[in-house]
Design a protein around this motif. Structure first.
Motif, PDB file in Angstrom:
ATOM      1  N   SER A  15       0.836  -1.196   0.000  1.00  0.00           N
ATOM      2  CA  SER A  15       0.000   0.000   0.000  1.00  0.00           C
ATOM      3  C   SER A  15       0.875   1.252   0.000  1.00  0.00           C
ATOM      4  CB  SER A  15      -0.984  -0.048   1.172  1.00  0.00           C
ATOM      5  OG  SER A  15      -1.948   0.967   1.020  1.00  0.00           O
ATOM      6  N   ILE A  16       0.372   2.314   0.606  1.00  0.00           N
ATOM      7  CA  ILE A  16       1.001   3.628   0.383  1.00  0.00           C
ATOM      8  C   ILE A  16       2.450   3.702   0.883  1.00  0.00           C
ATOM      9  CG2 ILE A  16      -0.077   4.636   2.475  1.00  0.00           C
ATOM     10  CD1 ILE A  16       0.733   6.434  -0.856  1.00  0.00           C
ATOM     11  N   ALA A  17       2.746   3.096   2.029  1.00  0.00           N
ATOM     12  CA  ALA A  17       4.121   3.179   2.540  1.00  0.00           C
ATOM     13  C   ALA A  17       5.067   2.408   1.614  1.00  0.00           C
ATOM     14  CB  ALA A  17       4.200   2.633   3.969  1.00  0.00           C
ATOM     15  N   GLU A  39       0.586  -9.154  -0.258  1.00  0.00           N
ATOM     16  CA  GLU A  39      -0.320 -10.307  -0.109  1.00  0.00           C
ATOM     17  C   GLU A  39      -1.650 -10.070  -0.811  1.00  0.00           C
ATOM     18  OE1 GLU A  39      -1.274 -10.955   4.000  1.00  0.00           O
ATOM     19  OE2 GLU A  39      -2.168  -8.969   4.213  1.00  0.00           O
ATOM     20  N   GLU A  40      -1.953  -8.795  -1.103  1.00  0.00           N
ATOM     21  CA  GLU A  40      -3.249  -8.519  -1.728  1.00  0.00           C
ATOM     22  C   GLU A  40      -3.207  -8.900  -3.204  1.00  0.00           C
ATOM     23  OE1 GLU A  40      -5.723  -5.398  -0.296  1.00  0.00           O
ATOM     24  OE2 GLU A  40      -4.050  -4.478   0.747  1.00  0.00           O
ATOM     25  N   ARG A  47      -6.609   3.458   1.188  1.00  0.00           N
ATOM     26  CA  ARG A  47      -7.713   3.070   2.082  1.00  0.00           C
ATOM     27  C   ARG A  47      -8.606   4.265   2.414  1.00  0.00           C
ATOM     28  NH1 ARG A  47      -6.071  -1.904   2.996  1.00  0.00           N
ATOM     29  NH2 ARG A  47      -3.849  -2.040   2.629  1.00  0.00           N
ATOM     30  N   LYS A  52     -15.495   6.301   3.096  1.00  0.00           N
ATOM     31  CA  LYS A  52     -16.201   7.526   2.667  1.00  0.00           C
ATOM     32  C   LYS A  52     -16.890   7.227   1.329  1.00  0.00           C
ATOM     33  CE  LYS A  52     -12.347   9.940   4.906  1.00  0.00           C
ATOM     34  NZ  LYS A  52     -11.248   8.981   4.973  1.00  0.00           N
ATOM     35  N   ALA A  81       4.494 -12.522   2.772  1.00  0.00           N
ATOM     36  CA  ALA A  81       5.710 -12.859   3.512  1.00  0.00           C
ATOM     37  C   ALA A  81       5.299 -13.605   4.766  1.00  0.00           C
ATOM     38  CB  ALA A  81       6.466 -11.586   3.880  1.00  0.00           C
ATOM     39  N   THR A 108       4.287  -3.489   6.114  1.00  0.00           N
ATOM     40  CA  THR A 108       3.150  -4.414   6.126  1.00  0.00           C
ATOM     41  C   THR A 108       1.949  -3.863   6.894  1.00  0.00           C
ATOM     42  OG1 THR A 108       4.387  -5.640   7.821  1.00  0.00           O
ATOM     43  CG2 THR A 108       4.317  -6.593   5.634  1.00  0.00           C
ATOM     44  N   GLY A 109       1.953  -2.576   7.205  1.00  0.00           N
ATOM     45  CA  GLY A 109       0.746  -1.906   7.699  1.00  0.00           C
ATOM     46  C   GLY A 109       0.102  -2.576   8.891  1.00  0.00           C
ATOM     47  N   ARG A 127     -11.131  -2.392   6.348  1.00  0.00           N
ATOM     48  CA  ARG A 127      -9.680  -2.200   6.204  1.00  0.00           C
ATOM     49  C   ARG A 127      -9.257  -2.358   4.741  1.00  0.00           C
ATOM     50  NH1 ARG A 127      -5.583   0.270   9.097  1.00  0.00           N
ATOM     51  NH2 ARG A 127      -3.838   0.007   7.698  1.00  0.00           N
ATOM     52  N   ASP A 271       2.033   2.109   8.962  1.00  0.00           N
ATOM     53  CA  ASP A 271       1.231   1.680  10.114  1.00  0.00           C
ATOM     54  C   ASP A 271       1.855   0.530  10.905  1.00  0.00           C
ATOM     55  OD1 ASP A 271      -0.608   3.548   9.268  1.00  0.00           O
ATOM     56  OD2 ASP A 271      -2.296   2.164   9.156  1.00  0.00           O
ATOM     57  N   HIS A 287      -1.474   7.228  10.205  1.00  0.00           N
ATOM     58  CA  HIS A 287      -2.155   8.161   9.299  1.00  0.00           C
ATOM     59  C   HIS A 287      -1.431   8.167   7.952  1.00  0.00           C
ATOM     60  CE1 HIS A 287      -4.342   9.584  12.720  1.00  0.00           C
ATOM     61  NE2 HIS A 287      -3.230   9.920  13.348  1.00  0.00           N
ATOM     62  N   TRP A 288      -2.167   8.583   6.954  1.00  0.00           N
ATOM     63  CA  TRP A 288      -1.684   8.613   5.581  1.00  0.00           C
ATOM     64  C   TRP A 288      -0.367   9.385   5.438  1.00  0.00           C
ATOM     65  CZ3 TRP A 288      -3.122   6.367   1.099  1.00  0.00           C
ATOM     66  CH2 TRP A 288      -2.664   6.943  -0.073  1.00  0.00           C
TER      67      TRP A 288
HETATM   68  C1  LIG Z   1     -11.014   2.905   5.900  1.00  0.00           C
HETATM   69  C2  LIG Z   1      -9.826   3.764   6.234  1.00  0.00           C
HETATM   70  C3  LIG Z   1      -9.910   5.146   6.065  1.00  0.00           C
HETATM   71  C4  LIG Z   1      -8.799   5.958   6.353  1.00  0.00           C
HETATM   72  N1  LIG Z   1      -8.910   7.313   6.210  1.00  0.00           N
HETATM   73  C5  LIG Z   1      -7.856   8.106   6.519  1.00  0.00           C
HETATM   74  C6  LIG Z   1      -7.950   9.532   6.408  1.00  0.00           C
HETATM   75  O1  LIG Z   1      -9.005  10.077   6.047  1.00  0.00           O
HETATM   76  N2  LIG Z   1      -6.834  10.276   6.704  1.00  0.00           N
HETATM   77  C7  LIG Z   1      -5.655   9.695   7.118  1.00  0.00           C
HETATM   78  O2  LIG Z   1      -4.679  10.406   7.394  1.00  0.00           O
HETATM   79  N3  LIG Z   1      -5.537   8.344   7.245  1.00  0.00           N
HETATM   80  C8  LIG Z   1      -6.607   7.546   6.959  1.00  0.00           C
HETATM   81  N4  LIG Z   1      -6.497   6.179   7.093  1.00  0.00           N
HETATM   82  C9  LIG Z   1      -5.212   5.599   7.537  1.00  0.00           C
HETATM   83  C10 LIG Z   1      -4.300   5.314   6.340  1.00  0.00           C
HETATM   84  O3  LIG Z   1      -5.022   4.730   5.282  1.00  0.00           O
HETATM   85  C11 LIG Z   1      -3.175   4.394   6.789  1.00  0.00           C
HETATM   86  O4  LIG Z   1      -2.394   5.114   7.714  1.00  0.00           O
HETATM   87  C12 LIG Z   1      -2.321   3.911   5.619  1.00  0.00           C
HETATM   88  O5  LIG Z   1      -3.065   3.065   4.779  1.00  0.00           O
HETATM   89  C13 LIG Z   1      -1.081   3.157   6.112  1.00  0.00           C
HETATM   90  O6  LIG Z   1      -0.383   2.691   4.999  1.00  0.00           O
HETATM   91  P1  LIG Z   1       0.615   1.450   5.106  1.00  0.00           P
HETATM   92  O7  LIG Z   1       1.121   1.233   3.718  1.00  0.00           O
HETATM   93  O8  LIG Z   1       1.569   1.654   6.202  1.00  0.00           O
HETATM   94  O9  LIG Z   1      -0.262   0.205   5.579  1.00  0.00           O
HETATM   95  P2  LIG Z   1      -1.553  -0.521   4.946  1.00  0.00           P
HETATM   96  O10 LIG Z   1      -2.398   0.483   4.232  1.00  0.00           O
HETATM   97  O11 LIG Z   1      -2.130  -1.298   6.053  1.00  0.00           O
HETATM   98  O12 LIG Z   1      -0.911  -1.489   3.878  1.00  0.00           O
HETATM   99  C14 LIG Z   1      -0.133  -2.600   4.228  1.00  0.00           C
HETATM  100  C15 LIG Z   1      -0.052  -3.518   3.030  1.00  0.00           C
HETATM  101  O13 LIG Z   1       0.828  -4.590   3.310  1.00  0.00           O
HETATM  102  C16 LIG Z   1       0.202  -5.821   2.950  1.00  0.00           C
HETATM  103  N5  LIG Z   1       0.739  -6.876   3.808  1.00  0.00           N
HETATM  104  C17 LIG Z   1       0.513  -7.050   5.130  1.00  0.00           C
HETATM  105  N6  LIG Z   1       1.177  -8.133   5.585  1.00  0.00           N
HETATM  106  C18 LIG Z   1       1.846  -8.642   4.533  1.00  0.00           C
HETATM  107  C19 LIG Z   1       2.705  -9.751   4.380  1.00  0.00           C
HETATM  108  N7  LIG Z   1       3.033 -10.540   5.419  1.00  0.00           N
HETATM  109  N8  LIG Z   1       3.230  -9.999   3.156  1.00  0.00           N
HETATM  110  C20 LIG Z   1       2.930  -9.203   2.090  1.00  0.00           C
HETATM  111  N9  LIG Z   1       2.092  -8.139   2.190  1.00  0.00           N
HETATM  112  C21 LIG Z   1       1.570  -7.853   3.395  1.00  0.00           C
HETATM  113  C22 LIG Z   1      -1.259  -5.565   3.189  1.00  0.00           C
HETATM  114  O14 LIG Z   1      -2.081  -6.489   2.497  1.00  0.00           O
HETATM  115  C23 LIG Z   1      -1.398  -4.143   2.667  1.00  0.00           C
HETATM  116  O15 LIG Z   1      -1.543  -4.116   1.271  1.00  0.00           O
HETATM  117  C24 LIG Z   1      -7.594   5.359   6.821  1.00  0.00           C
HETATM  118  C25 LIG Z   1      -7.525   3.962   7.009  1.00  0.00           C
HETATM  119  C26 LIG Z   1      -8.630   3.174   6.721  1.00  0.00           C
HETATM  120  C27 LIG Z   1      -8.556   1.674   6.940  1.00  0.00           C
END
Ligand SMILES: Cc1cc2nc3c(=O)[nH]c(=O)nc-3n(C[C@H](O)[C@H](O)[C@H](O)COP(=O)(O)OP(=O)(O)OC[C@H]3O[C@@H](n4cnc5c(N)ncnc54)[C@H](O)[C@@H]3O)c2cc1C
Length: 387
Positions: A15-17, A39-40, A47, A52, A81, A108-109, A127, A271, A287-288
């Motif tokens: 995802s975003i990170a 994994e997706e 997200r 919304k 992983a 991995t959020g 989620r 995350d 947060h995003w």
């Molecule tokens: C419904 C919703 C609404 C949101 N709205 C806001 C908002 O309005 N403003 C704001 O600031 N923030 C918002 N957030 C928070 C923001 O979306 C998150 O902070 C952001 O998505 C974090 O990104 P990330 O890449 O760290 O983790 P994630 O988005 O959790 O992504 C992690 C990725 O890693 C993958 N993964 C996990 N484990 C494994 C593994 N073992 N092997 C391979 N892949 C794996 C997952 O499938 C996923 O694709 C919202 C979150 C949600 C759920």
């Protein structure tokens, strides 16, 4: 290992990170192999719109997709992983494949926390894209919903459900939004929610899901509330399960320092991470904007170590609910009323600032259009402060 000897970088997460880190590696001149393991099965998406526009059908799932990674990055979807061999520099995938790396980005959020008992069906969470699509289909024909959890996510889901005409009950042990927005601003938002008919139930005891095989409501001690749909928005669990035997530091999340370092040639972002604060506490910033900035910092650190120039830390986030577009910079203190710099909170349109020792510690715009850089400057002291 030095950055010049990094030839293969593996990014775990989809995802975003993860995407930000992969892009930042290229922007900073890394020309070796980058492999992203997600994994997706869907291409990376945001997200943010899930609770919304996607939930109410105003936005399609496709509109949540992130811009595609350019062709120089190998994206392996549907690849989870399952373990990490730090000594051998290998990510172990769930199909047994081992992916070697010279440098590793962990992104991995988190996954949604659930309340259902094993085998109990019908609990909704929001989620993933699949979660949102499933819930959107369900609320399109439902008359009532209970949302457990009155944080940002729960309140956004509640807001969308009121827009769709459902009878909405929000259950929480704590006062809605207070931990996130402080009492003053939380009251303003809760007022807007009540005006739209939301019923709030304060749980004085643990909340359980009611029903047998199928969830029919929630149970709080002897009291049972029923609804057509039950949504749990009770927080998330950092995605560290696959790291349990890795030897990496885990304290309710993967511990990073201010340069997103975890171990030699291993960085993390988003995350999944926690950061140490004065007093020995470890805190998340789920947060995003944190995920984006940490993705950039992680990439810079992996390539250039101590000498990397880093983007400024940024405590900026937002939420949209009950007709309120709320943008926040800094950490809002609980208790004191803010200074109103523009607008009128009674009209639910204002620019607010909390000050300490004569300086801004947090700034919030509520339905108030202004450049985000200016908002960040008004809340700049908190954002710039470490810890
Ligand atoms: C419904 C919703 C609404 C949101 N709205 C806001 C908002 O309005 N403003 C704001 O600031 N923030 C918002 N957030 C928070 C923001 O979306 C998150 O902070 C952001 O998505 C974090 O990104 P990330 O890449 O760290 O983790 P994630 O988005 O959790 O992504 C992690 C990725 O890693 C993958 N993964 C996990 N484990 C494994 C593994 N073992 N092997 C391979 N892949 C794996 C997952 O499938 C996923 O694709 C919202 C979150 C949600 C759920």
């Amino acid at each position: 290992m030095t950055s010049s000897s990094l030839r293969r970088i593996v990014v775990v997460g989809g995802s975003i990170a993860a995407v930000t880190a992969a892009e930042a590696l290229r922007v900073r001149g890394f020309d070796g192999d980058i492999t992203v393991l997600s994994e997706e099965t869907s291409a990376p998406y945001s997200r943010v719109p899930l609770s919304k526009g996607v939930l109410c059908g105003k936005e399609t799932p496709d509109s949540a997709l992130l811009p595609p990674l350019d062709g120089e990055v190998s994206l392996r979807l549907g690849t989870r992983a399952a373990g990490l061999r730090v000594d051998r520099r290998r990510v172990v995938c769930d199909d047994g494949d081992e992916v070697p790396y010279d440098g590793l980005v962990i992104a991995t959020g988190a996954r949604a926390r659930r309340l259902a008992r094993p085998g109990q069906a019908g609990e909704h969470v929001v989620r993933t894209l699949d979660d949102a699509t499933r819930l959107a289909g369900r609320i399109a024909t439902a008359g009532s919903v209970i949302v457990v959890g009155a944080g940002f996510l729960g309140m956004e889901v509640a807001s969308t459900c009121t827009d769709l005409g459902l009878a909405v009950t929000v259950v929480d042990r704590d006062p809605p939004l207070r931990r996130l927005l402080g009492g003053w601003l939380a009251d303003l938002v809760v007022g807007a929610a009540r005006d739209r008919g939301v019923r709030f139930v304060r749980a004085t005891r643990a909340v359980e899901l009611a029903g047998g095989q199928e969830v029919t409501g929630v149970r709080i001690g002897d009291r049972v509330l029923t609804a057509d749909v039950v949504v749990s928005a009770v927080g998330d669990v950092p995605g560290t399960g696959w790291l349990a035997d890795s030897g990496l530091p885990l304290r309710g999340g993967l511990v990073v320092d201010d340069r997103c370092r975890v171990a030699p040639d291993i960085v993390a972002a988003g995350d999944v991470t926690v950061s140490g604060r004065p007093g020995g506490e470890f805190r998340r910033s789920p947060h995003w904007t944190s995920a984006v900035i940490q993705g950039q910092v992680a990439a810079a650190t992996l390539l250039h170590g101590e000498v990397a120039t880093l983007p400024r830390p940024d405590a900026y986030y937002w939420t949209e609910q009950f007709g309120l577009d709320i943008k926040i910079s800094g950490e809002i203190p609980d208790g004191p009323a803010p200074t109103v710099l523009a607008g009128d909170p009674r009209e639910r349109s204002a620019l607010l600032q909390w000050r300490r020792n004569g300086r801004g510690v947090a700034a919030v715009s509520v339905n108030h259009r202004m450049p985000i850089v200016k908002l960040k400057r008004l809340g700049a002291w908190a954002s710039a402060e470490p810890g």
